[in-house]
Write a protein that holds these residues in place. Structure first.
Motif, mmCIF file in Angstrom:
data_model
loop_
_atom_site.group_PDB
_atom_site.id
_atom_site.type_symbol
_atom_site.label_atom_id
_atom_site.label_comp_id
_atom_site.label_asym_id
_atom_site.label_seq_id
_atom_site.Cartn_x
_atom_site.Cartn_y
_atom_site.Cartn_z
ATOM 1 N N PHE A 171 0.831 -1.204 0.000
ATOM 2 C CA PHE A 171 0.000 0.000 0.000
ATOM 3 C C PHE A 171 0.865 1.253 0.000
ATOM 4 C CE2 PHE A 171 -2.507 3.422 1.632
ATOM 5 C CZ PHE A 171 -3.768 3.202 1.134
ATOM 6 N N ALA A 172 1.892 1.276 0.844
ATOM 7 C CA ALA A 172 2.738 2.468 0.944
ATOM 8 C C ALA A 172 3.470 2.731 -0.362
ATOM 9 C CB ALA A 172 3.727 2.306 2.094
ATOM 10 N N TYR A 173 3.967 1.673 -1.003
ATOM 11 C CA TYR A 173 4.690 1.830 -2.276
ATOM 12 C C TYR A 173 3.787 2.494 -3.314
ATOM 13 C CZ TYR A 173 7.166 0.677 -6.577
ATOM 14 O OH TYR A 173 7.788 0.749 -7.782
ATOM 15 N N ALA A 174 2.557 1.995 -3.431
ATOM 16 C CA ALA A 174 1.647 2.556 -4.425
ATOM 17 C C ALA A 174 1.163 3.946 -4.018
ATOM 18 C CB ALA A 174 0.459 1.615 -4.618
ATOM 19 N N ALA A 175 0.876 4.132 -2.727
ATOM 20 C CA ALA A 175 0.351 5.425 -2.274
ATOM 21 C C ALA A 175 1.348 6.550 -2.508
ATOM 22 C CB ALA A 175 -0.023 5.348 -0.791
ATOM 23 N N ARG A 176 2.636 6.243 -2.449
ATOM 24 C CA ARG A 176 3.645 7.284 -2.675
ATOM 25 C C ARG A 176 3.607 7.824 -4.099
ATOM 26 N NH1 ARG A 176 7.474 3.664 0.641
ATOM 27 N NH2 ARG A 176 7.488 4.673 2.691
ATOM 28 N N ARG A 177 3.022 7.090 -5.028
ATOM 29 C CA ARG A 177 2.900 7.594 -6.386
ATOM 30 C C ARG A 177 1.900 8.742 -6.467
ATOM 31 N NH1 ARG A 177 6.270 4.252 -6.141
ATOM 32 N NH2 ARG A 177 7.285 6.219 -5.684
ATOM 33 N N VAL A 178 0.929 8.783 -5.525
ATOM 34 C CA VAL A 178 -0.138 9.777 -5.632
ATOM 35 C C VAL A 178 -0.247 10.661 -4.402
ATOM 36 C CG1 VAL A 178 -1.478 8.344 -7.208
ATOM 37 C CG2 VAL A 178 -1.880 8.147 -4.745
ATOM 38 N N ALA A 289 -0.755 14.838 -11.884
ATOM 39 C CA ALA A 289 0.531 15.533 -11.874
ATOM 40 C C ALA A 289 1.634 14.652 -11.308
ATOM 41 C CB ALA A 289 0.406 16.828 -11.061
ATOM 42 N N ARG A 290 1.337 13.935 -10.224
ATOM 43 C CA ARG A 290 2.365 13.105 -9.598
ATOM 44 C C ARG A 290 2.719 11.900 -10.470
ATOM 45 N NH1 ARG A 290 4.037 14.087 -4.630
ATOM 46 N NH2 ARG A 290 4.696 11.905 -4.417
ATOM 47 N N LEU A 291 1.720 11.310 -11.110
ATOM 48 C CA LEU A 291 2.012 10.179 -11.988
ATOM 49 C C LEU A 291 2.836 10.614 -13.204
ATOM 50 C CD1 LEU A 291 -1.327 8.130 -11.923
ATOM 51 C CD2 LEU A 291 0.843 7.550 -10.816
ATOM 52 N N GLU A 292 2.507 11.772 -13.733
ATOM 53 C CA GLU A 292 3.285 12.276 -14.868
ATOM 54 C C GLU A 292 4.730 12.540 -14.455
ATOM 55 O OE1 GLU A 292 1.278 15.685 -16.312
ATOM 56 O OE2 GLU A 292 -0.324 14.549 -17.326
ATOM 57 N N GLU A 293 4.913 13.149 -13.288
ATOM 58 C CA GLU A 293 6.265 13.423 -12.802
ATOM 59 C C GLU A 293 7.039 12.125 -12.579
ATOM 60 O OE1 GLU A 293 8.474 15.752 -9.081
ATOM 61 O OE2 GLU A 293 6.314 15.436 -9.070
ATOM 62 N N TYR A 294 6.364 11.141 -12.015
ATOM 63 C CA TYR A 294 7.034 9.866 -11.759
ATOM 64 C C TYR A 294 7.429 9.186 -13.068
ATOM 65 C CZ TYR A 294 7.973 5.174 -10.058
ATOM 66 O OH TYR A 294 8.568 3.968 -9.788
ATOM 67 N N GLU A 295 6.555 9.238 -14.056
ATOM 68 C CA GLU A 295 6.877 8.614 -15.331
ATOM 69 C C GLU A 295 8.106 9.270 -15.969
ATOM 70 O OE1 GLU A 295 5.721 5.879 -16.728
ATOM 71 O OE2 GLU A 295 4.488 5.611 -14.944
ATOM 72 N N GLN A 296 8.210 10.575 -15.833
ATOM 73 C CA GLN A 296 9.380 11.277 -16.381
ATOM 74 C C GLN A 296 10.659 10.844 -15.671
ATOM 75 O OE1 GLN A 296 8.439 15.433 -15.982
ATOM 76 N NE2 GLN A 296 6.761 15.357 -17.470
ATOM 77 N N ILE A 297 10.601 10.738 -14.346
ATOM 78 C CA ILE A 297 11.778 10.314 -13.582
ATOM 79 C C ILE A 297 12.127 8.859 -13.918
ATOM 80 C CG2 ILE A 297 12.634 9.843 -11.250
ATOM 81 C CD1 ILE A 297 10.925 12.202 -10.296
ATOM 82 N N ALA A 298 11.104 8.011 -14.010
ATOM 83 C CA ALA A 298 11.340 6.598 -14.322
ATOM 84 C C ALA A 298 11.993 6.454 -15.690
ATOM 85 C CB ALA A 298 10.020 5.829 -14.265
ATOM 86 N N GLU A 299 11.543 7.271 -16.639
ATOM 87 C CA GLU A 299 12.125 7.213 -17.986
ATOM 88 C C GLU A 299 13.549 7.742 -17.983
ATOM 89 O OE1 GLU A 299 12.393 6.592 -22.074
ATOM 90 O OE2 GLU A 299 10.845 5.947 -20.645
ATOM 91 N N GLN A 300 13.761 8.818 -17.247
ATOM 92 C CA GLN A 300 15.088 9.424 -17.203
ATOM 93 C C GLN A 300 16.125 8.476 -16.615
ATOM 94 O OE1 GLN A 300 15.200 13.073 -14.964
ATOM 95 N NE2 GLN A 300 17.431 13.202 -14.981
ATOM 96 N N HIS A 301 15.760 7.778 -15.559
ATOM 97 C CA HIS A 301 16.704 6.903 -14.860
ATOM 98 C C HIS A 301 16.539 5.424 -15.233
ATOM 99 C CE1 HIS A 301 18.141 10.141 -12.272
ATOM 100 N NE2 HIS A 301 16.884 10.533 -12.147
ATOM 101 N N GLN A 302 15.654 5.150 -16.191
ATOM 102 C CA GLN A 302 15.454 3.792 -16.697
ATOM 103 C C GLN A 302 15.157 2.806 -15.563
ATOM 104 O OE1 GLN A 302 18.766 2.748 -19.248
ATOM 105 N NE2 GLN A 302 18.417 4.479 -20.614
ATOM 106 N N PHE A 303 14.127 3.130 -14.788
ATOM 107 C CA PHE A 303 13.719 2.265 -13.681
ATOM 108 C C PHE A 303 13.264 0.903 -14.177
ATOM 109 C CE2 PHE A 303 12.311 5.871 -10.582
ATOM 110 C CZ PHE A 303 13.633 6.232 -10.438
ATOM 111 N N PHE A 304 12.625 0.867 -15.342
ATOM 112 C CA PHE A 304 11.956 -0.352 -15.788
ATOM 113 C C PHE A 304 12.459 -0.782 -17.164
ATOM 114 C CE2 PHE A 304 8.917 2.268 -13.318
ATOM 115 C CZ PHE A 304 8.846 1.471 -12.180
ATOM 116 N N LEU A 305 12.336 -2.086 -17.420
ATOM 117 C CA LEU A 305 12.664 -2.600 -18.731
ATOM 118 C C LEU A 305 11.634 -2.107 -19.738
ATOM 119 C CD1 LEU A 305 13.494 -6.319 -17.812
ATOM 120 C CD2 LEU A 305 15.127 -4.486 -18.332
ATOM 121 N N ARG A 306 12.062 -1.874 -20.938
ATOM 122 C CA ARG A 306 11.133 -1.466 -22.000
ATOM 123 C C ARG A 306 10.355 -2.693 -22.465
ATOM 124 N NH1 ARG A 306 11.928 3.582 -23.838
ATOM 125 N NH2 ARG A 306 13.906 4.624 -23.323
ATOM 126 N N GLU A 307 9.071 -2.521 -22.591
ATOM 127 C CA GLU A 307 8.211 -3.641 -22.991
ATOM 128 C C GLU A 307 7.803 -3.501 -24.446
ATOM 129 O OE1 GLU A 307 4.980 -3.730 -20.267
ATOM 130 O OE2 GLU A 307 6.241 -4.170 -18.545
#
Length: 307
Positions: A171-178, A289-307
């Motif tokens: 719950f905490a992991y997901a809640a921090r996204r929003v 706004a928070r999800l958009e910001e997170y997606e930008q950071i995730a893309e910048q630092h390559q948090f996830f594998l490209r699908e």
């Protein structure tokens, strides 16, 4: 283009009220409504919990058999019936039988002879838990309201000790996204007390606590500390009644799978996800706004594998 998670946040908002054609209420919900009103003694709570957990069998027990199963006296059962608003045990049993017969008529019997193996039996038990939760969600107003309150609490503290830590971490992991300030507490004792008191001092108003079997005494103590500090408590648990429920401001009860050596948590997991959804619905602009910001950071630092 929104990410899949952003799209889900936009498309799956919860709507208030019973809008669907199915408004059937689960037997456990009906019993909670029946038993939640009066202030019950510890012995009376044991009777109520036994009835909730064993309704299809317990509804047909004599007063002697019920008292023996629960480990209380026959007068205790009579006093329990009066406490929940009935003239005596026969009147209470008549109501219980109507609930039990409705439950039996509502779906296939869970006959052990029809179960192929223990793994399938465990899945069947979780399906039953999810079906009950689905009926509870026919009226989502409490979920919507508490989700809004959790969203507005800054900081928001999430408490889960021992086996409940995994649900709290999810719950905490997901809640921090929003949510801008989510504080996870997975250690008990003075560490938990410090975190709760600091959260209140920082302006927090709510704690979301998880309490799964076996229920830790330190969880109950931490919840009491939170309440004494002025925090409100929302609780996700498998118990509709008992000391944990008595201490909480809002209780979300959902069954756990207990057919295997270790419990499984399909329904509590969905319950947690529903509260997360309600939090996102409460502040759609902040969520976006928070999800958009997170997606930008995730893309910048390559948090996830490209699908």
């Amino acid at each position: 283009m929104p990410s899949p998670q952003q799209a889900r946040a936009q498309a799956s908002a919860i709507t208030s009220g019973r809008t669907g054609p199915e408004t059937e209420v689960s037997p456990t919900s009906r019993l909670r409504t029946l038993f939640d009103g009066p202030r019950l003694s510890p012995g009376q709570r044991r009777i109520a919990q036994y009835l909730i957990e064993n309704i299809t069998e317990a509804a047909f027990l004599s007063i002697t058999d019920l008292a023996e199963r629960v480990g209380v006296s026959q007068p205790s059962v009579t006093r329990f019936a009066a406490a929940v608003g009935f003239s005596g045990y026969p009147a209470l049993r008549e109501r219980l039988q109507s609930i039990a017969l409705g439950a039996l008529a509502g779906g296939p019997a869970a006959d052990e002879a029809n179960r192929s193996n223990e793994l399938q039996a465990a899945v069947d038990a979780e399906i039953d838990n999810l079906e009950n939760l689905r009926r509870d969600f026919a009226d989502p107003d409490q979920v919507i309201d508490v989700g809004r309150q959790l969203s507005q609490s800054t900081p928001l503290t999430v408490l889960g000790l021992r086996i409940s830590a995994s649900l709290a971490e999810y719950f905490a992991y997901a809640a921090r996204r929003v949510h801008p300030d989510v504080r996870l507490v997975t250690r008990g004792g003075s560490v938990a007390y410090d975190a709760l008191l600091q959260s209140r001092e920082a302006g927090g108003t709510w704690v979301l606590a998880f309490s799964m079997p076996r229920h830790a005494q330190e969880t109950l103590t931490a919840v009491r500390v939170a309440r004494s500090a002025g925090l409100k408590v929302a609780l996700i648990t498998d118990l509709a009644l008992g000391p944990w429920a008595d201490e909480a401001d809002a209780v979300f009860s959902s069954g756990t799978g207990s057919r295997l050596v270790f419990d499984s948590y399909a329904a509590p997991g969905v319950m947690a996800a529903a509260l997360l959804q309600a939090m996102t619905d409460a502040g759609p602009e902040r969520t976006q706004a928070r999800l958009e910001e997170y997606e930008q950071i995730a893309e910048q630092h390559q948090f996830f594998l490209r699908e």
